[in-house]
Structures are given as C-alpha cells and as structure tokens.
Design a protein around this motif. Sequence first.
Motif, mmCIF file in Angstrom:
data_model
loop_
_atom_site.group_PDB
_atom_site.id
_atom_site.type_symbol
_atom_site.label_atom_id
_atom_site.label_comp_id
_atom_site.label_asym_id
_atom_site.label_seq_id
_atom_site.Cartn_x
_atom_site.Cartn_y
_atom_site.Cartn_z
ATOM 1 N N LEU B 142 31.169 4.086 4.541
ATOM 2 C CA LEU B 142 31.570 2.710 3.407
ATOM 3 C C LEU B 142 31.933 3.433 2.658
ATOM 4 O O LEU B 142 32.844 2.549 1.651
ATOM 5 N N ASP B 143 31.706 4.244 1.318
ATOM 6 C CA ASP B 143 31.590 4.640 0.190
ATOM 7 C C ASP B 143 30.547 3.512 -0.512
ATOM 8 O O ASP B 143 31.089 3.391 -2.171
ATOM 9 N N ILE B 144 29.340 2.429 0.437
ATOM 10 C CA ILE B 144 28.819 1.704 -0.831
ATOM 11 C C ILE B 144 27.831 2.293 -1.610
ATOM 12 O O ILE B 144 27.249 2.587 -0.573
ATOM 13 N N GLU B 145 27.528 2.543 -2.858
ATOM 14 C CA GLU B 145 26.717 3.080 -3.739
ATOM 15 C C GLU B 145 25.506 2.010 -4.047
ATOM 16 O O GLU B 145 24.579 2.882 -3.926
ATOM 17 N N ALA B 146 25.939 1.122 -3.678
ATOM 18 C CA ALA B 146 24.848 0.191 -3.983
ATOM 19 C C ALA B 146 24.499 -0.791 -3.104
ATOM 20 O O ALA B 146 24.622 -2.051 -3.276
ATOM 21 N N ILE B 147 23.151 -0.527 -2.266
ATOM 22 C CA ILE B 147 22.933 -0.897 -1.502
ATOM 23 C C ILE B 147 21.270 -0.792 -1.857
ATOM 24 O O ILE B 147 20.890 -0.150 -2.001
ATOM 25 N N GLU B 148 20.288 -2.265 -1.226
ATOM 26 C CA GLU B 148 19.490 -2.259 -1.391
ATOM 27 C C GLU B 148 17.995 -3.015 0.231
ATOM 28 O O GLU B 148 19.374 -3.617 0.584
ATOM 29 N N ARG B 149 18.053 -1.980 0.479
ATOM 30 C CA ARG B 149 17.161 -2.456 1.759
ATOM 31 C C ARG B 149 16.313 -3.320 1.385
ATOM 32 O O ARG B 149 15.560 -3.786 0.272
ATOM 33 N N ASP B 150 16.144 -4.671 2.375
ATOM 34 C CA ASP B 150 16.153 -6.156 1.914
ATOM 35 C C ASP B 150 14.631 -6.104 1.931
ATOM 36 O O ASP B 150 14.085 -7.372 1.404
ATOM 37 N N THR B 151 13.119 -5.494 1.888
ATOM 38 C CA THR B 151 12.182 -5.894 2.638
ATOM 39 C C THR B 151 11.708 -4.817 1.557
ATOM 40 O O THR B 151 10.106 -4.836 1.410
ATOM 41 N N PHE B 152 12.151 -3.967 0.951
ATOM 42 C CA PHE B 152 11.610 -2.504 0.435
ATOM 43 C C PHE B 152 11.018 -2.747 -0.147
ATOM 44 O O PHE B 152 10.079 -2.640 -0.852
ATOM 45 N N LEU B 153 11.322 -3.660 -1.491
ATOM 46 C CA LEU B 153 11.339 -4.387 -3.274
ATOM 47 C C LEU B 153 9.987 -4.816 -3.276
ATOM 48 O O LEU B 153 9.257 -4.956 -3.240
ATOM 49 N N SER B 154 9.375 -5.439 -2.137
ATOM 50 C CA SER B 154 8.656 -7.152 -1.335
ATOM 51 C C SER B 154 7.049 -5.867 -0.725
ATOM 52 O O SER B 154 6.838 -6.233 -1.087
ATOM 53 N N SER B 155 7.949 -4.930 -0.136
ATOM 54 C CA SER B 155 6.903 -4.064 0.698
ATOM 55 C C SER B 155 5.953 -3.385 0.003
ATOM 56 O O SER B 155 5.024 -3.308 -0.679
ATOM 57 N N LEU B 156 7.345 -2.557 -1.547
ATOM 58 C CA LEU B 156 6.300 -2.006 -2.295
ATOM 59 C C LEU B 156 5.646 -3.167 -3.113
ATOM 60 O O LEU B 156 4.112 -2.035 -3.459
ATOM 61 N N ASP B 157 5.778 -3.638 -3.524
ATOM 62 C CA ASP B 157 4.926 -4.302 -4.690
ATOM 63 C C ASP B 157 3.572 -5.415 -3.291
ATOM 64 O O ASP B 157 2.370 -5.309 -4.175
ATOM 65 N N THR B 158 3.293 -5.153 -1.974
ATOM 66 C CA THR B 158 2.682 -6.241 -1.271
ATOM 67 C C THR B 158 1.258 -4.277 -1.350
ATOM 68 O O THR B 158 0.181 -4.098 -2.156
ATOM 69 N N ALA B 159 2.220 -3.127 -1.402
ATOM 70 C CA ALA B 159 1.769 -2.122 -1.469
ATOM 71 C C ALA B 159 0.699 -1.467 -3.136
ATOM 72 O O ALA B 159 -0.294 -1.198 -2.907
ATOM 73 N N ARG B 160 1.498 -2.221 -3.972
ATOM 74 C CA ARG B 160 0.768 -2.453 -5.119
ATOM 75 C C ARG B 160 -0.512 -3.621 -5.263
ATOM 76 O O ARG B 160 -1.267 -2.758 -5.548
ATOM 77 N N GLN B 161 0.067 -3.705 -4.934
ATOM 78 C CA GLN B 161 -1.206 -5.154 -4.567
ATOM 79 C C GLN B 161 -2.270 -4.829 -3.833
ATOM 80 O O GLN B 161 -3.649 -5.260 -3.554
ATOM 81 N N ALA B 162 -2.096 -4.183 -2.795
ATOM 82 C CA ALA B 162 -3.390 -3.046 -2.083
ATOM 83 C C ALA B 162 -3.990 -1.832 -2.687
ATOM 84 O O ALA B 162 -5.522 -2.233 -2.751
ATOM 85 N N LEU B 163 -3.540 -1.741 -3.767
ATOM 86 C CA LEU B 163 -3.992 -0.428 -4.503
ATOM 87 C C LEU B 163 -4.783 -0.819 -5.047
ATOM 88 O O LEU B 163 -6.076 -0.576 -5.389
ATOM 89 N N GLU B 164 -4.724 -1.666 -5.865
ATOM 90 C CA GLU B 164 -5.348 -2.595 -6.707
ATOM 91 C C GLU B 164 -6.711 -3.492 -6.506
ATOM 92 O O GLU B 164 -7.600 -2.980 -6.742
ATOM 93 N N LYS B 165 -6.790 -3.864 -4.930
ATOM 94 C CA LYS B 165 -7.214 -4.226 -3.970
ATOM 95 C C LYS B 165 -8.603 -3.493 -3.914
ATOM 96 O O LYS B 165 -9.497 -3.247 -3.898
ATOM 97 N N LEU B 166 -7.488 -2.158 -3.735
ATOM 98 C CA LEU B 166 -8.938 -0.715 -3.443
ATOM 99 C C LEU B 166 -9.514 -0.080 -4.277
ATOM 100 O O LEU B 166 -9.872 0.628 -3.999
ATOM 101 N N GLY B 167 -9.385 -0.767 -5.718
ATOM 102 C CA GLY B 167 -10.159 -0.449 -6.382
ATOM 103 C C GLY B 167 -9.431 0.665 -7.653
ATOM 104 O O GLY B 167 -9.928 0.917 -8.741
ATOM 105 N N LEU B 168 -8.001 0.743 -7.666
ATOM 106 C CA LEU B 168 -7.247 1.152 -8.613
ATOM 107 C C LEU B 168 -6.374 0.644 -9.734
ATOM 108 O O LEU B 168 -6.782 -0.558 -9.054
ATOM 109 N N ASP B 169 -6.744 1.242 -10.673
ATOM 110 C CA ASP B 169 -6.682 -0.080 -11.611
ATOM 111 C C ASP B 169 -4.969 0.087 -11.626
ATOM 112 O O ASP B 169 -4.286 0.760 -11.376
ATOM 113 N N PRO B 170 -4.734 -1.176 -12.402
ATOM 114 C CA PRO B 170 -3.227 -1.867 -12.503
ATOM 115 C C PRO B 170 -1.921 -0.638 -12.599
ATOM 116 O O PRO B 170 -1.253 -0.670 -12.320
ATOM 117 N N THR B 171 -2.460 0.231 -13.611
ATOM 118 C CA THR B 171 -1.601 1.084 -14.204
ATOM 119 C C THR B 171 -0.702 2.483 -13.224
ATOM 120 O O THR B 171 -0.518 2.275 -12.796
#
Lengths: 234, 234
Positions: B142-171
């Motif tokens: 329908l030519d809508i270009e600004a679309i946000e998947r509704d759990t995408f950013l929170s799941s990415l943030d959980t992934a980021r926290q998981a990597l930190e818990k597993l030993g990667l440094d925050p950067t």
Amino acid sequence: LAPLSVVVHEQLLARWLERKKPPEFDLIDGPGNPVIIAGYGRYGQIISRVLRMTGIPFTALEASYQQVDFVRKFGAKVYYGDASRLELLESAKTRDAKLFVLAIDDVEASVKTAAIVRKHFPDLPILARARNRVHYYRLRDLDIEAIERDTFLSSLDTARQALEKLGLDPTQAARAVDLFRKHDKRQLEVQYAVRQDEAQLIQTAAQAAAQLQELFESDVKEGGAAALPQSAKA
Amino acid sequence: LAPLSVVVHEQLLARWLERKKPPEFDLIDGPGNPVIIAGYGRYGQIISRVLRMTGIPFTALEASYQQVDFVRKFGAKVYYGDASRLELLESAKTRDAKLFVLAIDDVEASVKTAAIVRKHFPDLPILARARNRVHYYRLRDLDIEAIERDTFLSSLDTARQALEKLGLDPTQAARAVDLFRKHDKRQLEVQYAVRQDEAQLIQTAAQAAAQLQELFESDVKEGGAAALPQSAKA
C-alpha cells in the motif's frame, strides 16, 4: 550481484570481527548449549539469529511444532514441549547453560516457566520478555531483573519518527523519546513498589485504564504544561 | 520525596525544553488534532504519552471500549469504532491531521484501515506498526514506507543483553546487534522484492519455517563461519 549496501555491510562486519573477543566458554565439548531460548516465535527467532551470527550455539524450547529443525545444522537444538516442565528443561541440559532467554509471549506460560527455572536452576541468569506492565511485575516478583517489554522499544521508535514528521529536528525528537523512556522505566519501578497484593496483578480493563490515567498524570508532572509548544501557550 | 534520579531527570528535561523548537501547526484553533492514532492498545498508548509530553494533541481511534476518555482533559479525543470505516475517519477530522499512526495489532484490521486511509487521504503520511514480515509486506504493497515491526527493537535489545551476559564487551555487543539490524532490514526488502504473488502473503507455518531457514542461510552468508568465536574454530 553485489549492490553497494552489501559491500558496505561486509566491510563493516569484517571490521567488527577483527575487534571482537570470543566469549569464555567451550562451544564444542560441552554437553549442552550455552543459551536456552524458551519460546521460538518471532522474538526468540531474532535472538537466535543474532547468536548464530556471533557463533554462539543455542537450544530452543517451543510449545508448538514449528518445522524449524533445520537450525540443527547451525549447531542449535530444538525441543518441542512445555518449557515449564522440569523433564524438558533437564533434556535440554539447562544445567549446562550460561543464560536462559524467556521469550514466551503467553503470560501464564511465561510466568510458570520463570518460576520453575528460578526454583531448579537458581544461579542461571534469565533475560525475559514481558507483554505489558502486569506481566513485568509478575516476573519481577520472581526476582527477574532483566525484563524487556516486547513492543516498548518499537513503539518509542515510532513515537520518535512521529515527532520528526511533526517538525521536531532529529536531535530534539531523539532526546524527547529518551527522556520519556527513562521516565517510564522509573515509573514502572515506582508502580511496582506500591502494588499492594497479588490481586492487583490480575489485570482488568478498568485497572488498565486507571493505570494509564495515573501514567498520564505522572507524565504531566514530569513534562508538565511547560512542555507545550509555544503555539499552544500563546 | 525527591530521589536523586528524579532530580537528575528534571534537570535533563528542563535542559531539553530550553532547546526545543515548537512544531509548525496551530494546536488550539484547528478543528481536528494534528495526529490520529488508530489502535489505542499498549503500542498506541506509548506513542500518545510521548506526544502528550511534547504538547502535541492527538485523536485516538479504538475498536473496543477502553475507558480512556480521561485523555480528553489533556487535549486529546477518543472515538470508539472501526478505524477502517470512512465515517469514523471523517468524524475524527482525519482531513485536518498532519500524521496518521497505524498502531492496530490485528493484521486484517490494520491492512484494511491502511487501504482506506491511503484511498481517501492520499497525502496523509502514515507511520505503521507491523506484527511480522508478512504484515510488513502487505503494508508495503500500500506504499507505506515507515513500518516498524512491533517486537523487533525489543528483541534486538534482549539479544544485545544476551551477548553481554555471554562475555562480549558492551561495544562489541552493540555493534553486532547494529550490524544484524541493518542486515535484517535489507533482507526484508530483498524478500519483498522477490515475492511473486498475493498468495505468498498468506502465511502458513510451513512458509514461516522456510522463510526462517532462508534468513538463517542469508545470515550465514553475511556473518559466515568467520563470525564463529575462536574456541569454536579451534
């Protein structure tokens, strides 16, 4: 065959890989995988793909059969069944895991799983997904501190885009949303601290509305009339 | 009564308010509100609270009665009904709006509303929420270009926290997740470009699994065996 964006991405990735330090556990010889992901829907899948990209094997626990056994060829495992059953957790070698990711979207199933993992694997860190504030509180009652509301960050990003569309410059829009995010997270803990009993955690429509009203009033106190643009104040 | 975090927050907010520029529309005299929010569940509510904090009035359209009429005292309006009905959109003075936020979680209701808004208010910008990739594709149609998947950013943030818990440094963890986010967004457009017909947009469990497998394979091509930590490569 290789559009510019792919080339740029690969350069970024190569640069990132040079700098990264491997995590400190053995990925091959251990009998279980370092990460258990309970709930392999859209939330758990994104997390698993990030882990895969970073080379960290995971074990997924999923209540319904989802034809995702192909992940085995990536060093992953899948167990179909109820993640709140101790037998399934034992089969999945939860005892060997370094991290438990609670990505189940059903509130009751999530809380039940959190409780059994806390009881039988008290030292295993849990990262949890919550549907809403009440789900968040019930997980907090189980001493889970790393809880992400599952649509929170995307809704904030949509809000940020809205502010930009309405004329705020990108820096202002990002700052407004960041302030709101911090305020709302603090407010979540304030509301958690004053909850009176378990009954309050059974959410009704009226309670949800009252909670929203309280939040609006708290937002006003924080942002206040001073936050109104000049055209409204004139 | 004023813990340190509140004081700090208020100072930040005061500083932000000094710098911000008001949006360029009249908030008082216009017959409608500048923002229409369709779907006033947890997603739309967060957006409305950010708008409120920034002083921008909104009109909420919500299918089910939710006892949120109190928002009127904050300059907002609420209409209960089906947002895909033109009469409701007209009552809500959609014609006067500067922005339409499509925050409905039900896929069919969301797509139906998007189609009618596109048809009758072709110049009105739409920011949309999508449940998953297929919902995203239908909104893109329908030519809508600004679309946000509704759990995408929170799941990415959980992934980021998981990597930190597993030993990667925050950067490192933040960089890995950022690379994945860009890769997945590009992959979403690649899959959209090659979809063959409408039938493909009716998602089955088997299709979802095949799509996930394709994504895993694409992730491997991008991140690849090179992304495995040294302990796994040894």
